[in-house]
Design an enzyme around this catalytic site. Structure first.
Site, mmCIF file in Angstrom:
data_model
loop_
_atom_site.group_PDB
_atom_site.id
_atom_site.type_symbol
_atom_site.label_atom_id
_atom_site.label_comp_id
_atom_site.label_asym_id
_atom_site.label_seq_id
_atom_site.Cartn_x
_atom_site.Cartn_y
_atom_site.Cartn_z
ATOM 1 N N TYR A 177 -12.556 -2.200 -3.789
ATOM 2 C CA TYR A 177 -12.902 -2.504 -2.229
ATOM 3 C C TYR A 177 -14.565 -2.317 -2.288
ATOM 4 O O TYR A 177 -15.118 -2.013 -1.319
ATOM 5 C CB TYR A 177 -12.377 -1.288 -1.469
ATOM 6 C CG TYR A 177 -10.957 -1.678 -0.859
ATOM 7 C CD1 TYR A 177 -10.838 -2.774 -0.266
ATOM 8 C CD2 TYR A 177 -9.996 -0.805 -1.397
ATOM 9 C CE1 TYR A 177 -9.377 -2.991 0.339
ATOM 10 C CE2 TYR A 177 -8.565 -1.157 -0.842
ATOM 11 C CZ TYR A 177 -8.603 -2.228 0.060
ATOM 12 O OH TYR A 177 -7.223 -2.255 0.586
ATOM 13 N N HIS A 191 -1.935 -5.504 1.619
ATOM 14 C CA HIS A 191 -3.424 -6.092 1.549
ATOM 15 C C HIS A 191 -3.030 -7.689 1.191
ATOM 16 O O HIS A 191 -2.156 -8.020 0.489
ATOM 17 C CB HIS A 191 -4.202 -5.426 0.093
ATOM 18 C CG HIS A 191 -5.224 -6.251 -0.265
ATOM 19 N ND1 HIS A 191 -6.518 -6.152 0.576
ATOM 20 C CD2 HIS A 191 -5.425 -7.062 -1.265
ATOM 21 C CE1 HIS A 191 -7.500 -6.869 -0.060
ATOM 22 N NE2 HIS A 191 -6.723 -7.789 -1.288
ATOM 23 N N ARG A 233 -1.848 -13.951 4.477
ATOM 24 C CA ARG A 233 -2.493 -13.405 5.505
ATOM 25 C C ARG A 233 -1.981 -13.360 6.736
ATOM 26 O O ARG A 233 -1.851 -12.680 7.624
ATOM 27 C CB ARG A 233 -4.008 -13.664 5.637
ATOM 28 C CG ARG A 233 -4.820 -13.158 4.348
ATOM 29 C CD ARG A 233 -6.302 -13.207 4.819
ATOM 30 N NE ARG A 233 -6.726 -12.330 5.577
ATOM 31 C CZ ARG A 233 -7.070 -11.205 5.594
ATOM 32 N NH1 ARG A 233 -7.188 -10.514 4.316
ATOM 33 N NH2 ARG A 233 -7.543 -10.237 6.399
ATOM 34 N N ARG A 269 2.714 -6.245 9.038
ATOM 35 C CA ARG A 269 1.763 -5.159 9.780
ATOM 36 C C ARG A 269 2.105 -4.759 11.082
ATOM 37 O O ARG A 269 2.288 -3.565 11.331
ATOM 38 C CB ARG A 269 -0.001 -5.513 9.716
ATOM 39 C CG ARG A 269 -0.647 -5.434 8.311
ATOM 40 C CD ARG A 269 -1.659 -6.021 8.330
ATOM 41 N NE ARG A 269 -2.506 -5.818 7.091
ATOM 42 C CZ ARG A 269 -3.450 -6.232 6.861
ATOM 43 N NH1 ARG A 269 -4.296 -7.268 7.513
ATOM 44 N NH2 ARG A 269 -4.191 -5.900 5.689
ATOM 45 N N GLU A 312 -9.936 -10.633 -7.417
ATOM 46 C CA GLU A 312 -8.668 -9.456 -7.019
ATOM 47 C C GLU A 312 -7.722 -9.837 -8.117
ATOM 48 O O GLU A 312 -7.306 -8.758 -8.641
ATOM 49 C CB GLU A 312 -8.276 -9.465 -5.718
ATOM 50 C CG GLU A 312 -9.175 -9.074 -4.506
ATOM 51 C CD GLU A 312 -9.151 -9.120 -3.221
ATOM 52 O OE1 GLU A 312 -7.952 -9.491 -2.874
ATOM 53 O OE2 GLU A 312 -9.761 -8.675 -2.528
ATOM 54 N N THR A 339 -5.237 -7.309 10.880
ATOM 55 C CA THR A 339 -5.808 -5.908 10.280
ATOM 56 C C THR A 339 -5.213 -4.631 10.898
ATOM 57 O O THR A 339 -4.428 -3.721 10.361
ATOM 58 C CB THR A 339 -7.386 -5.567 9.964
ATOM 59 O OG1 THR A 339 -7.664 -6.811 9.499
ATOM 60 C CG2 THR A 339 -7.488 -4.341 9.192
ATOM 61 N N LYS A 383 0.816 -1.108 0.065
ATOM 62 C CA LYS A 383 0.162 -0.028 0.170
ATOM 63 C C LYS A 383 0.787 1.312 0.033
ATOM 64 O O LYS A 383 2.092 1.229 0.108
ATOM 65 C CB LYS A 383 -0.947 -0.077 1.408
ATOM 66 C CG LYS A 383 -1.953 -1.176 1.257
ATOM 67 C CD LYS A 383 -2.772 -1.056 2.467
ATOM 68 C CE LYS A 383 -3.737 -2.258 2.344
ATOM 69 N NZ LYS A 383 -4.701 -2.158 3.465
ATOM 70 N N PHE A 385 -15.345 3.521 7.058
ATOM 71 C CA PHE A 385 -14.288 3.936 6.718
ATOM 72 C C PHE A 385 -13.844 3.853 5.062
ATOM 73 O O PHE A 385 -12.726 4.256 4.712
ATOM 74 C CB PHE A 385 -13.019 3.107 7.338
ATOM 75 C CG PHE A 385 -13.152 1.426 7.076
ATOM 76 C CD1 PHE A 385 -12.739 0.948 5.838
ATOM 77 C CD2 PHE A 385 -13.979 0.723 7.990
ATOM 78 C CE1 PHE A 385 -12.928 -0.440 5.600
ATOM 79 C CE2 PHE A 385 -14.342 -0.639 7.705
ATOM 80 C CZ PHE A 385 -13.417 -1.269 6.543
ATOM 81 N N ASN A 419 -1.886 0.212 6.908
ATOM 82 C CA ASN A 419 -1.381 -1.064 7.549
ATOM 83 C C ASN A 419 -0.496 -1.949 6.426
ATOM 84 O O ASN A 419 -0.450 -3.132 6.641
ATOM 85 C CB ASN A 419 -2.432 -1.964 8.153
ATOM 86 C CG ASN A 419 -3.622 -2.317 6.904
ATOM 87 O OD1 ASN A 419 -3.375 -1.954 5.782
ATOM 88 N ND2 ASN A 419 -4.538 -2.644 7.504
HETATM 89 P P1 IDP Z 1 -8.056 -6.750 5.874
HETATM 90 O O1 IDP Z 1 -7.158 -5.699 4.851
HETATM 91 O O2 IDP Z 1 -7.309 -7.291 6.728
HETATM 92 O O3 IDP Z 1 -8.488 -7.838 4.921
HETATM 93 P P2 IDP Z 1 -10.638 -5.391 5.771
HETATM 94 O O4 IDP Z 1 -11.491 -5.636 6.878
HETATM 95 O O5 IDP Z 1 -10.967 -6.329 4.350
HETATM 96 O O6 IDP Z 1 -9.169 -5.705 6.170
HETATM 97 O O7 IDP Z 1 -10.402 -3.955 5.302
HETATM 98 C C1 IDP Z 1 -9.880 -3.622 4.390
HETATM 99 C C2 IDP Z 1 -8.975 -2.402 4.628
HETATM 100 O O8 IDP Z 1 -9.443 -1.220 5.107
HETATM 101 C C3 IDP Z 1 -7.975 -2.602 5.945
HETATM 102 O O9 IDP Z 1 -6.849 -3.224 5.384
HETATM 103 C C4 IDP Z 1 -7.545 -1.118 6.117
HETATM 104 O O10 IDP Z 1 -6.798 -0.511 5.295
HETATM 105 C C5 IDP Z 1 -8.816 -0.476 6.153
HETATM 106 N N1 IDP Z 1 -9.777 -0.719 7.299
HETATM 107 C C6 IDP Z 1 -10.257 -1.830 7.887
HETATM 108 N N2 IDP Z 1 -10.830 -1.503 9.141
HETATM 109 C C7 IDP Z 1 -10.677 -0.139 9.352
HETATM 110 C C8 IDP Z 1 -11.185 0.811 10.300
HETATM 111 O O11 IDP Z 1 -11.759 0.179 11.344
HETATM 112 N N3 IDP Z 1 -10.790 1.955 10.190
HETATM 113 C C9 IDP Z 1 -10.063 2.503 9.115
HETATM 114 N N4 IDP Z 1 -9.766 1.579 8.087
HETATM 115 C C10 IDP Z 1 -9.897 0.244 8.083
HETATM 116 MG MG MG Z 2 -10.154 -7.787 3.480
#
Ligand code: IDP
Ligand code: MG
Length: 138
Positions: free
Chosen positions: A49, A115, A85, A102, A126, A91, A9, A57, A112
């Protein structure tokens, strides 16, 4: 063999951590079968997304993902989806295990660093979203 999509990212690219991430991928035995650096448009990021479009968010996530270049990769290996993962960590970097990307390179739950696809269905969507079959070398 399973394939998954990995993204380095914008925070991680700006931080000069592309090489570190790629080293961790290869050290853990996953194979990079496609790679390119791009700057996502808002439309591309929103389409990627779409599952999060109703989340609070979402807007902030799209701004973040379009603020600078990202590195897109397709990774291949046995159980590549769950293995990638695990290497990434949770996350929220604050909750991620020691030694994960991360934990060591993420800033907060949004910024973070990386992805990874979360299921065979999302991995297929994807990988195909960003790569044509001619760009994948397995
Ligand atoms: P993941 O990347 O671990 O699969 P997801 O829940 O799919 O997590 O969320 C996608 C992306 O959205 C996250 O990697 C992060 O960059 C962002 N994100 C997820 N949850 C939050 C939040 O609560 N606040 C702000 N950004 C978030
Ligand atoms: Mg995800």
């Amino acid at each position: 063999m399973e394939k998954t999509l990995a993204i380095i990212k914008p925070d991680c690219v700006k931080g000069g951590n592309i090489g570190k991430v790629i080293s961790m991928i290869e050290e853990k035995g996953l194979k990079i079968v496609a790679v390119k650096m791009v700057e996502l448009s808002r439309k591309e990021a929103e389409g990627f997304y779409y599952v999060h479009k109703d989340k609070p968010f979402f807007e902030s996530l799209i701004s973040f993902m379009t603020e600078g270049p990202v590195v897109l990769m397709a990774l291949s290996g046995e159980n590549a989806i769950s293995r990638w993962r695990e290497i990434m960590g949770a996350t929220d970097p604050a909750k991620a295990e020691d030694g994960t990307i991360r934990k060591s390179m993420g800033t907060n739950i949004e910024r973070n660093c990386v992805h990874g696809s979360d299921s065979p269905e999302s991995a297929k969507f994807e990988v195909n979203y960003f790569f044509s079959s001619l760009e994948i070398f397995e």
